[in-house]
Design a protein around this motif. Structure first.
Motif, mmCIF file in Angstrom:
data_model
loop_
_atom_site.group_PDB
_atom_site.id
_atom_site.type_symbol
_atom_site.label_atom_id
_atom_site.label_comp_id
_atom_site.label_asym_id
_atom_site.label_seq_id
_atom_site.Cartn_x
_atom_site.Cartn_y
_atom_site.Cartn_z
ATOM 1 N N UNK A 1 1.109 10.709 4.455
ATOM 2 C CA UNK A 1 2.390 10.349 3.919
ATOM 3 C C UNK A 1 2.448 8.841 3.748
ATOM 4 N N UNK A 2 3.001 8.400 2.629
ATOM 5 C CA UNK A 2 3.185 6.979 2.365
ATOM 6 C C UNK A 2 4.634 6.751 1.989
ATOM 7 N N UNK A 3 5.208 5.681 2.541
ATOM 8 C CA UNK A 3 6.585 5.371 2.173
ATOM 9 C C UNK A 3 6.732 3.870 1.970
ATOM 10 N N UNK A 4 7.551 3.527 1.006
ATOM 11 C CA UNK A 4 7.826 2.134 0.701
ATOM 12 C C UNK A 4 8.812 1.598 1.737
ATOM 13 N N UNK A 14 5.654 -3.413 0.159
ATOM 14 C CA UNK A 14 5.180 -3.062 1.490
ATOM 15 C C UNK A 14 5.271 -1.556 1.680
ATOM 16 N N UNK A 15 4.209 -0.992 2.259
ATOM 17 C CA UNK A 15 4.142 0.447 2.496
ATOM 18 C C UNK A 15 3.737 0.716 3.939
ATOM 19 N N UNK A 23 -2.054 13.755 -3.453
ATOM 20 C CA UNK A 23 -2.280 13.343 -4.838
ATOM 21 C C UNK A 23 -0.960 12.916 -5.484
ATOM 22 N N UNK A 24 0.106 13.643 -5.208
ATOM 23 C CA UNK A 24 1.414 13.320 -5.781
ATOM 24 C C UNK A 24 1.906 11.961 -5.292
ATOM 25 N N UNK A 25 1.783 11.690 -3.994
ATOM 26 C CA UNK A 25 2.189 10.393 -3.445
ATOM 27 C C UNK A 25 1.348 9.270 -4.049
ATOM 28 N N UNK A 28 2.529 8.492 -7.552
ATOM 29 C CA UNK A 28 3.792 7.751 -7.547
ATOM 30 C C UNK A 28 3.576 6.275 -7.208
ATOM 31 N N UNK A 29 2.756 6.014 -6.199
ATOM 32 C CA UNK A 29 2.494 4.632 -5.792
ATOM 33 C C UNK A 29 1.774 3.867 -6.896
ATOM 34 N N UNK A 30 0.752 4.464 -7.480
ATOM 35 C CA UNK A 30 0.001 3.776 -8.533
ATOM 36 C C UNK A 30 0.877 3.497 -9.751
ATOM 37 N N UNK A 31 1.751 4.424 -10.102
ATOM 38 C CA UNK A 31 2.678 4.208 -11.216
ATOM 39 C C UNK A 31 3.644 3.073 -10.901
#
Length: 119
Positions: A1-4, A14-15, A23-25, A28-31
């Motif tokens: 899990x990754x969160x801003x 910052x994450x 893959x979905x996370x 989202x981060x790369x976009x």
């Protein structure tokens, strides 16, 4: 899990990463990062790794492609972790890329934040 993290501001992102990034996370981060690069030209990152997180195999291609296209637009990258592997990765990356990447121990997070924000 990754969160801003709420401490993100403008081109400084910052994450916090726990466990495996889906893959979905990843998408989202790369976009989000690509959008910020388009807006600001350069970005600065701080990533707090609570554990050495993995990425779903299906997301690796997208990360590699992103890195090839945008590595020179990541001005500073602070990796906050107590992992020896994270420290090694940051040292190698700093030497073989144009990106200024540094490792900070978890108890040095405020120092990492100051370094990322400092001109």
């Amino acid at each position: 899990m990754i969160r801003k993290l709420s401490t993100s501001k403008n081109n400084i992102v910052e994450y916090e990463v726990d466990d495996k990034i889906t893959e979905e996370e990843n998408e989202q981060v790369l976009e989000e990062l690509e959008g910020l690069i388009n807006e600001y030209g350069q970005i600065r990152l701080l990533v707090r790794l609570n554990e050495m997180a993995g990425v779903e195999l299906s997301a690796i291609d997208k990360r590699v492609k992103f890195a090839k296209e945008h590595l020179s637009q990541i001005e500073k990258y602070a990796l906050v972790s107590d992992s020896n592997l994270a420290e090694y990765v940051s040292k190698v990356s700093d030497k073989v890329t144009k990106m200024d990447m540094r490792h900070f121990a978890k108890d040095e997070e405020e120092m990492a934040r100051s370094w990322v924000r400092d001109d």
